[in-house]
Motif scaffolding. Sequence first.
Motif, PDB file in Angstrom:
ATOM      1  N   SER A   1      -8.917 -11.161  -6.010  1.00 44.39           N
ATOM      2  CA  SER A   1      -8.452 -10.856  -4.649  1.00 44.39           C
ATOM      3  C   SER A   1      -7.959 -12.054  -3.847  1.00 44.39           C
ATOM      4  CB  SER A   1      -9.585 -10.187  -3.863  1.00 44.39           C
ATOM      5  OG  SER A   1     -10.752 -11.008  -3.874  1.00 44.39           O
TER       6      SER A   1
ATOM      7  N   ASN B   1     -12.685  -1.774  -1.505  1.00 43.86           N
ATOM      8  CA  ASN B   1     -13.076  -1.759  -2.912  1.00 43.86           C
ATOM      9  C   ASN B   1     -14.500  -2.197  -3.219  1.00 43.86           C
ATOM     10  OD1 ASN B   1     -10.350  -1.094  -4.182  1.00 43.86           O
ATOM     11  ND2 ASN B   1      -9.818  -2.870  -2.926  1.00 43.86           N
TER      12      ASN B   1
ATOM     13  N   TRP C   1      -9.065  -5.689   1.596  1.00 45.62           N
ATOM     14  CA  TRP C   1      -9.334  -5.382   0.197  1.00 45.62           C
ATOM     15  C   TRP C   1     -10.835  -5.211  -0.034  1.00 45.62           C
ATOM     16  CZ3 TRP C   1     -12.107  -7.455  -3.791  1.00 45.62           C
ATOM     17  CH2 TRP C   1     -11.834  -6.951  -5.065  1.00 45.62           C
TER      18      TRP C   1
ATOM     19  N   GLU D   1       0.816  -1.215   0.000  1.00 44.79           N
ATOM     20  CA  GLU D   1       0.000   0.000   0.000  1.00 44.79           C
ATOM     21  C   GLU D   1       0.847   1.262   0.000  1.00 44.79           C
ATOM     22  OE1 GLU D   1      -2.450  -0.580   3.396  1.00 44.79           O
ATOM     23  OE2 GLU D   1      -3.956  -1.689   2.291  1.00 44.79           O
TER      24      GLU D   1
ATOM     25  N   GLU E   1       0.687  -1.266  -6.860  1.00 46.43           N
ATOM     26  CA  GLU E   1      -0.544  -1.909  -6.401  1.00 46.43           C
ATOM     27  C   GLU E   1      -1.589  -1.981  -7.512  1.00 46.43           C
ATOM     28  OE1 GLU E   1      -3.872  -1.443  -2.829  1.00 46.43           O
ATOM     29  OE2 GLU E   1      -2.185  -0.055  -2.968  1.00 46.43           O
TER      30      GLU E   1
ATOM     31  N   LEU F   1      -2.440  -6.192  -8.675  1.00 48.87           N
ATOM     32  CA  LEU F   1      -3.698  -6.848  -8.349  1.00 48.87           C
ATOM     33  C   LEU F   1      -4.125  -7.817  -9.450  1.00 48.87           C
ATOM     34  CD1 LEU F   1      -5.998  -6.912  -6.216  1.00 48.87           C
ATOM     35  CD2 LEU F   1      -7.227  -5.313  -7.695  1.00 48.87           C
TER      36      LEU F   1
END
Length: 384
Positions: free
Chosen positions: A246, A275, A271, A64, A70, A74
């Motif tokens: 994820s 999100n 996560w 982060e 990042e 992902l």
Amino acid sequence: CSLLARIAVTVGVRLMMSLQRLHSIGSGIGLPSSPSPSSSSNIPPHLPRSIGAHPPLHLISYSETDFSTELLALSHNAIRRELLDIYEMLSYFQLAGESALQDEIVRFFVHYSIFEGFVKTFFAMEEAVLFPALRSSGVSLPRALVDSEREKHSQALTDLLSTVSSQKLRILSTPELRVEMGASLKSCADSLTSRLTAYFALQCAQLPPVMRSKIGSKRKSEIMREITDYYLKAKPDGSLYVVMLSQWLAGSRTRSAVRSGSVNTQAVQHWRYDNLSMANYPRYAVWEKRYFGGMQDDVRFFKQRRNALEAKVLKSKSKSDKKMNRNLSKPMSKTNSGKAAGSGTPRSAEDSTGMNGSLSSQTSSRNTSRTASFKTMTSAELNG
């Protein structure tokens, strides 16, 4: 009142997770241990080294504290992790050959079709969300990743994806092709993996330097939510795509890892909190159950089938080795003596009648104590 109560519970959960987050944000989300460059090192020595081997599929760092990395890691890591599962299943077909069942072949291609849709959604997401967001944030794209260049990569990779799925009907309709099915599909997967990871490496080398000065924490969070929403709305398996996007954050997916607590479920929860919308946050558990009951159950099934075949191969090889050792350890004396007894030169009738009685008696007594080579001597040599 019931609506207010639900809102209060949701806010309470989010507040609790925010407090937990304060303790872990300094170190960033834990990266699960990267897989080995090739799973062939896990293949028993009595099996061909090509079974289970694959190009390197290391997960890249996800922190982060580096927003540019990042945004890329992902999707990249999610696809890498799913590719490892594809190779796990293909290792069974490499070993099974023509003994692979029709239902097993169908099951693999159903799984692969979901993976193929996920990767195609990644390419579509880049064009619809990621690169437009970078441009709107003032990021100047490097020449190797302008629209025309990305289109070339996307088209080439889409074609490689199809080389696997296009073999389904041919293999199902022609059983003779199952002998080479595992090797053929693995070759296609190797080509896809090599080209895909090269594209990922290009992005990770050229995008972060131009993104870091333009993308801050707030903008990164906005882009990440847009990316997640795009996957979720994708057809036909958007909810599965979100879980695939994820789940690699949790690390190992084995049941033993879950029981031992080595799975980083907190990273996935963070996560989700960041999100997913308030409405979709609780739905993730349902999507996750479907993922583990379908996609991950496929992987477990083929791994168990491969292990059973490996045990069968090992047992057969052990029996063959024991039989060979028994043959090698048999005593050779009987065979050698038999050969020696029949190897002497036969005497003629003339030689036999030309000998007197004492010589015959002497020869008889000597024959009992001499070696097989003495039996080859002629009567003339005996008289001498």
